[in-house]
Design a protein around this motif. Structure first.
Motif, mmCIF file in Angstrom:
data_model
loop_
_atom_site.group_PDB
_atom_site.id
_atom_site.type_symbol
_atom_site.label_atom_id
_atom_site.label_comp_id
_atom_site.label_asym_id
_atom_site.label_seq_id
_atom_site.Cartn_x
_atom_site.Cartn_y
_atom_site.Cartn_z
ATOM 1 N N LEU A 186 0.856 -1.132 -0.038
ATOM 2 C CA LEU A 186 0.097 -0.101 0.003
ATOM 3 C C LEU A 186 0.846 1.034 0.137
ATOM 4 O O LEU A 186 1.901 1.343 0.471
ATOM 5 C CB LEU A 186 -0.967 0.052 0.934
ATOM 6 C CG LEU A 186 -1.934 -1.108 1.315
ATOM 7 C CD1 LEU A 186 -2.522 -1.038 2.738
ATOM 8 C CD2 LEU A 186 -2.779 -1.377 0.142
ATOM 9 N N GLY A 187 0.369 2.327 -0.723
ATOM 10 C CA GLY A 187 1.389 3.458 -1.002
ATOM 11 C C GLY A 187 0.187 4.731 -0.818
ATOM 12 O O GLY A 187 -0.943 4.825 -1.138
ATOM 13 N N ASP A 188 0.873 5.916 -0.340
ATOM 14 C CA ASP A 188 0.162 6.918 -0.603
ATOM 15 C C ASP A 188 0.641 8.147 -1.600
ATOM 16 O O ASP A 188 1.785 8.240 -1.458
ATOM 17 C CB ASP A 188 0.445 7.703 1.013
ATOM 18 C CG ASP A 188 -0.077 9.111 1.138
ATOM 19 O OD1 ASP A 188 -0.926 9.642 0.089
ATOM 20 O OD2 ASP A 188 0.128 9.793 2.262
ATOM 21 N N ASN A 189 -0.202 8.278 -2.624
ATOM 22 C CA ASN A 189 0.271 9.198 -3.689
ATOM 23 C C ASN A 189 -0.153 10.559 -3.478
ATOM 24 O O ASN A 189 -0.032 11.495 -4.397
ATOM 25 C CB ASN A 189 -0.837 8.774 -4.894
ATOM 26 C CG ASN A 189 -2.074 8.824 -4.883
ATOM 27 O OD1 ASN A 189 -2.791 9.818 -3.927
ATOM 28 N ND2 ASN A 189 -2.878 8.128 -5.509
ATOM 29 N N SER A 190 -0.174 10.864 -2.188
ATOM 30 C CA SER A 190 -0.194 12.373 -2.061
ATOM 31 C C SER A 190 0.663 13.590 -2.398
ATOM 32 O O SER A 190 0.177 14.456 -3.105
ATOM 33 C CB SER A 190 -0.416 12.843 -0.468
ATOM 34 O OG SER A 190 -1.698 11.993 0.064
ATOM 35 N N LYS A 191 1.919 13.100 -2.301
ATOM 36 C CA LYS A 191 3.056 13.891 -2.914
ATOM 37 C C LYS A 191 2.699 14.054 -4.461
ATOM 38 O O LYS A 191 3.163 15.229 -4.802
ATOM 39 C CB LYS A 191 4.298 13.315 -2.492
ATOM 40 C CG LYS A 191 5.538 13.990 -2.678
ATOM 41 C CD LYS A 191 6.932 13.322 -2.287
ATOM 42 C CE LYS A 191 7.999 13.871 -2.621
ATOM 43 N NZ LYS A 191 9.414 13.316 -2.371
#
Length: 333
Positions: free
Chosen positions: A291-296
């Motif tokens: 799982l990853g956070d693509n906010s950047k």
């Protein structure tokens, strides 16, 4: 602009190459077998014979490029012979980046993966996340080693941007994900792994994320370009909503899959085991989360991936066409 790309005969690389051509750029694709790359040539992409494992084979093709996309990678789970992982993912990456440095290429994008973090154990990790444990698969391990190599080249001054997709899906896929959809649609998937979850990126969005990283990414930075996070069970249930094909109602807990993996490892020492039932394959799906956070990427690149249901509808329509099937559930007009 003139771009050199590795991995253009693959799923992600092919889409990146096609998008570059659609944008009016000159594209040189590194290909091992030009005779098998007719689809690229038909789009006006120049084919350069070579291989990432042979550094000198790339020199002439890369020379004069204004940007390099290093997308090529070995992605296999459950195979007994894992030696290509080190050769392609690790040594191949070192070869490409060394050559970029020697030829003074002004900018590059390297395709890493969320798999460098292996099992995030439910955490949606961002670019600061660091994994020091034992990797679940040889793919995870070799891509993590290659990621470290890329970071070292950046520290030494190479103008490189790293992108990290999660699981990639879409029409014309030939990976394990394609096999998963086919098994679901033909009702050969009676059991689903409980807890297994991924960040799902539709192929067009992933390719566009590469182009955005080349255009807007800050040199030396990593960008997670995954899509939204869902369990595999949720994805297959969405598939049922889209197609009318029933999803499996039986779920295998983590402990059962890990126990089965141990048994299959022992059998594999004596008899060949089908890839789908190999110990490594079972461990990779045993309640594991990538799982990853693509906010950047959203904030800095303007990256905007689509919801899973939107991309899955297009994917399953394509898969059903390949199987000669028609969806029972049609979208509203």
């Amino acid at each position: 602009m003139k771009y050199f790309i590795t991995g253009a005969t693959g799923f992600i690389g092919g889409k990146v190459a096609h998008m570059l051509r659609e944008g009016g750029h000159e594209v040189i694709a590194l290909v091992r077998y030009p005779a098998k790359a007719g689809a690229l040539a038909a789009r006006g992409i120049h084919l350069h014979p070579g291989d990432v494992t042979d550094k000198e084979s790339m020199r002439e093709g890369m020379a004069g490029a204004e940007g390099v996309f290093h997308v090529a990678g070995w992605y296999k789970i459950g195979l007994k012979d894992k030696t290509p992982g080190q050769k392609v993912n690790v040594e191949g990456t070192r070869n490409v980046l060394e050559l970029m440095s020697e030829l003074n290429i002004p900018r590059g994008v390297y395709t890493s993966t969320l798999a460098v973090n292996s099992d995030t154990q439910g955490k949606i990790a961002d670019e600061s996340y660091h994994f020091d444990g034992q990797h679940i698969s040889e793919y995870d391990r070799t891509k993590a080693e290659a990621h470290k190599i890329a970071r070292q080249f950046i520290a030494d001054g190479l103008p490189l941007v790293i992108v990290m997709p999660g699981i990639v899906y879409g029409p014309e896929d030939t990976s394990d994900m394609h096999d998963t959809w086919q098994q679901y649609l033909t009702r050969k998937m009676p059991v689903l792994p409980q807890g297994a979850a991924y960040s799902w990126g539709y192929i067009d969005d992933i390719a566009r994320g590469h182009l955005l990283a080349m255009e807007k990414g800050r040199v030396g930075e990593s960008y997670i370009i995954c899509g939204p996070s869902h369990t595999l069970i949720e994805a297959i249930q969405l598939g049922e909503k889209i197609t009318g094909v029933p999803a499996a109602r039986l779920y295998a807990p983590r402990w059962a899959l890990l126990a089965a993996a141990g048994v299959m490892d022992m059998i594999d020492n004596v008899l060949p085991v089908p890839v789908n039932y190999a110990g490594e394959t079972l461990r990779v799906v045993a309640g594991v989360t990538y799982l990853g956070d693509n906010s950047k990427a959203r904030r800095e690149l303007g990256y905007d991936p689509r919801p899973l249901e939107d991309g899955l509808r297009q994917t399953l329509e394509w898969e059903m066409t390949q199987l000669g099937m028609e969806a029972k559930n049609q979208p509203p007009p």
